[in-house]
Design a protein around this motif. Structure first.
Motif, PDB file in Angstrom:
ATOM      1  N   ALA A  45      71.469  27.555  46.401  1.00  0.00           N
ATOM      2  CA  ALA A  45      72.325  27.279  47.563  1.00  0.00           C
ATOM      3  C   ALA A  45      71.650  27.696  48.869  1.00  0.00           C
ATOM      4  N   PHE A  46      70.914  28.813  48.838  1.00  0.00           N
ATOM      5  CA  PHE A  46      70.253  29.317  50.042  1.00  0.00           C
ATOM      6  C   PHE A  46      68.827  28.803  50.201  1.00  0.00           C
ATOM      7  N   ASN A  47      68.425  27.959  49.248  1.00  0.00           N
ATOM      8  CA  ASN A  47      67.082  27.389  49.264  1.00  0.00           C
ATOM      9  C   ASN A  47      66.008  28.474  49.157  1.00  0.00           C
ATOM     10  N   ILE A  48      66.295  29.485  48.361  1.00  0.00           N
ATOM     11  CA  ILE A  48      65.311  30.545  48.115  1.00  0.00           C
ATOM     12  C   ILE A  48      65.151  30.729  46.595  1.00  0.00           C
ATOM     13  N   ASP A  49      65.307  29.610  45.864  1.00  0.00           N
ATOM     14  CA  ASP A  49      65.289  29.697  44.408  1.00  0.00           C
ATOM     15  C   ASP A  49      63.957  30.189  43.854  1.00  0.00           C
ATOM     16  N   GLU A  50      62.830  29.806  44.479  1.00  0.00           N
ATOM     17  CA  GLU A  50      61.528  30.261  43.984  1.00  0.00           C
ATOM     18  C   GLU A  50      61.404  31.776  44.114  1.00  0.00           C
ATOM     19  N   PHE A  51      61.830  32.296  45.278  1.00  0.00           N
ATOM     20  CA  PHE A  51      61.775  33.736  45.494  1.00  0.00           C
ATOM     21  C   PHE A  51      62.691  34.464  44.516  1.00  0.00           C
ATOM     22  N   VAL A  52      63.916  33.942  44.318  1.00  0.00           N
ATOM     23  CA  VAL A  52      64.881  34.574  43.421  1.00  0.00           C
ATOM     24  C   VAL A  52      64.353  34.601  41.991  1.00  0.00           C
ATOM     25  N   ASP A  53      63.714  33.504  41.556  1.00  0.00           N
ATOM     26  CA  ASP A  53      63.153  33.450  40.198  1.00  0.00           C
ATOM     27  C   ASP A  53      62.078  34.517  40.008  1.00  0.00           C
ATOM     28  N   LEU A  54      61.180  34.618  40.961  1.00  0.00           N
ATOM     29  CA  LEU A  54      60.103  35.599  40.863  1.00  0.00           C
ATOM     30  C   LEU A  54      60.648  37.028  40.979  1.00  0.00           C
ATOM     31  N   PHE A  55      61.630  37.203  41.848  1.00  0.00           N
ATOM     32  CA  PHE A  55      62.256  38.510  42.034  1.00  0.00           C
ATOM     33  C   PHE A  55      62.970  38.939  40.753  1.00  0.00           C
ATOM     34  N   ASN A  56      63.651  37.981  40.123  1.00  0.00           N
ATOM     35  CA  ASN A  56      64.344  38.248  38.860  1.00  0.00           C
ATOM     36  C   ASN A  56      63.368  38.657  37.767  1.00  0.00           C
ATOM     37  N   PHE A 111      59.988  47.961  46.187  1.00  0.00           N
ATOM     38  CA  PHE A 111      58.911  48.064  47.178  1.00  0.00           C
ATOM     39  C   PHE A 111      57.805  47.057  46.870  1.00  0.00           C
ATOM     40  N   ILE A 112      57.442  46.967  45.583  1.00  0.00           N
ATOM     41  CA  ILE A 112      56.414  46.012  45.169  1.00  0.00           C
ATOM     42  C   ILE A 112      56.868  44.580  45.461  1.00  0.00           C
ATOM     43  N   SER A 113      58.139  44.279  45.171  1.00  0.00           N
ATOM     44  CA  SER A 113      58.671  42.934  45.396  1.00  0.00           C
ATOM     45  C   SER A 113      58.662  42.572  46.877  1.00  0.00           C
ATOM     46  N   ILE A 114      59.132  43.504  47.700  1.00  0.00           N
ATOM     47  CA  ILE A 114      59.181  43.251  49.139  1.00  0.00           C
ATOM     48  C   ILE A 114      57.776  43.078  49.713  1.00  0.00           C
ATOM     49  N   LYS A 115      56.849  43.891  49.224  1.00  0.00           N
ATOM     50  CA  LYS A 115      55.466  43.789  49.683  1.00  0.00           C
ATOM     51  C   LYS A 115      54.843  42.461  49.258  1.00  0.00           C
ATOM     52  N   THR A 116      55.138  42.034  48.042  1.00  0.00           N
ATOM     53  CA  THR A 116      54.557  40.798  47.513  1.00  0.00           C
ATOM     54  C   THR A 116      55.118  39.565  48.215  1.00  0.00           C
ATOM     55  N   TYR A 117      56.435  39.572  48.476  1.00  0.00           N
ATOM     56  CA  TYR A 117      57.095  38.386  49.028  1.00  0.00           C
ATOM     57  C   TYR A 117      57.587  38.615  50.456  1.00  0.00           C
ATOM     58  N   GLN A 118      56.862  39.428  51.228  1.00  0.00           N
ATOM     59  CA  GLN A 118      57.309  39.792  52.560  1.00  0.00           C
ATOM     60  C   GLN A 118      57.415  38.583  53.497  1.00  0.00           C
ATOM     61  N   THR A 170      58.164  35.453  52.710  1.00  0.00           N
ATOM     62  CA  THR A 170      59.389  34.730  52.358  1.00  0.00           C
ATOM     63  C   THR A 170      60.621  35.490  52.824  1.00  0.00           C
ATOM     64  N   ILE A 171      60.602  36.800  52.687  1.00  0.00           N
ATOM     65  CA  ILE A 171      61.746  37.630  53.082  1.00  0.00           C
ATOM     66  C   ILE A 171      61.969  37.572  54.586  1.00  0.00           C
ATOM     67  N   ILE A 172      60.899  37.640  55.358  1.00  0.00           N
ATOM     68  CA  ILE A 172      61.016  37.586  56.828  1.00  0.00           C
ATOM     69  C   ILE A 172      61.611  36.257  57.273  1.00  0.00           C
ATOM     70  N   ASN A 173      61.174  35.182  56.637  1.00  0.00           N
ATOM     71  CA  ASN A 173      61.678  33.848  57.001  1.00  0.00           C
ATOM     72  C   ASN A 173      63.139  33.664  56.601  1.00  0.00           C
ATOM     73  N   LYS A 174      63.561  34.365  55.548  1.00  0.00           N
ATOM     74  CA  LYS A 174      64.941  34.234  55.040  1.00  0.00           C
ATOM     75  C   LYS A 174      65.639  35.591  55.087  1.00  0.00           C
ATOM     76  N   LEU A 175      65.444  36.348  56.174  1.00  0.00           N
ATOM     77  CA  LEU A 175      65.910  37.732  56.240  1.00  0.00           C
ATOM     78  C   LEU A 175      67.424  37.849  56.066  1.00  0.00           C
ATOM     79  N   PHE A 176      68.180  36.993  56.724  1.00  0.00           N
ATOM     80  CA  PHE A 176      69.646  37.049  56.633  1.00  0.00           C
ATOM     81  C   PHE A 176      70.105  36.829  55.195  1.00  0.00           C
ATOM     82  N   TYR A 177      69.547  35.815  54.558  1.00  0.00           N
ATOM     83  CA  TYR A 177      69.926  35.509  53.181  1.00  0.00           C
ATOM     84  C   TYR A 177      69.503  36.629  52.225  1.00  0.00           C
TER      85      TYR A 177
END
Length: 224
Positions: free
Chosen positions: A124-135, A183-190, A192-199
């Motif tokens: 729904a938030f168009n962050i499915d790739e990030f969510v999959d890797l984060f999961n 911390f590792i996740s945020i560092k790895t996908y920083q 993507t996180i910055i671009n979708k910070l609100f979500y």
């Protein structure tokens, strides 16, 4: 003088012994079948090499992950039940197999339902790739913690008068490992996180904080 007889209450621990044997057997079989992967997995706390090698989301459905998922459910369910018993919650006994079944069932549904909801929100938030890797990364570290506390659970289950410091220390170490994984996740996908910070903030509040509060509330209610 008539000697008064008192009934001897024998705690049934056979079911726990069988589950511990099953869990350790699954770990042994997994180690044999995936020798190199398991070796890298055991070094997870010291190196992120495993996360970098096995970062494809298809690994979530591999027999390696599924087998260790069963182990982690057994391990976490034992730890929760032992912790409730050590802290003296009313109606909780470490030898109560019905309570264990309820906790294990709840954990299974909780983890799977949370995963599905995260998939839906990610799409729904168009962050499915990030969510999959984060999961995948969260599941990896969650499984790692489950394996670490499995032998500790076996020792605690067969001991009496365990200090409350022990489960608190385990919870503290587990929390540190979880924070390290974030911390590792945020560092790895920083990026993507910055671009979708609100979500991402919404995702953390809705799916990383609230569900665990709900789980704590439910488990303490069950224990009463």
């Amino acid at each position: 003088m008539i000697e008064q007889l008192h009934p001897r209450i024998i705690e049934n621990k056979d079911w726990a012994t069988l589950l511990f044997v099953l869990a350790f057997a699954v770990v042994a079989i997994t180690k044999t079948a995936y020798e190199n992967r398991f070796s890298e997995f055991t070094k997870l706390i010291f190196s992120d090499k495993y996360v970098k090698i096995y970062r494809d989301v298809s690994h979530l459905k591999s027999s390696f992950t599924v087998g260790l998922f069963i182990v982690q459910i057994i391990s976490y369910a034992f730890f929760i039940q032992l912790t409730l018993s050590i802290f003296g919650f009313a109606g909780t006994e470490k030898t109560d197999w019905m309570l264990f079944a309820r906790i294990a069932t709840f954990l299974s549904y909780f983890i799977l339902a949370k995963y599905l909801i995260e998939k839906i929100i990610g799409t729904a938030f168009n962050i499915d790739e990030f969510v999959d890797l984060f999961n995948l990364q969260k599941a990896t570290y969650r499984t790692y913690i489950g394996l670490l506390i499995l032998p500790v659970n076996a020792v605690l289950f067969y001991r009496d008068d365990v200090s409350k410091v022990v489960p608190l220390a385990i919870i503290g170490v587990s929390a540190c490992i979880n924070l390290f994984s974030y911390f590792i996740s945020i560092k790895t996908y920083q990026n993507t996180i910055i671009n979708k910070l609100f979500y991402f903030i919404l995702y953390l509040c809705a799916l990383e904080i609230a569900p665990y509060y709900f789980m704590y509330y439910w488990i303490t209610k069950v224990a009463q």
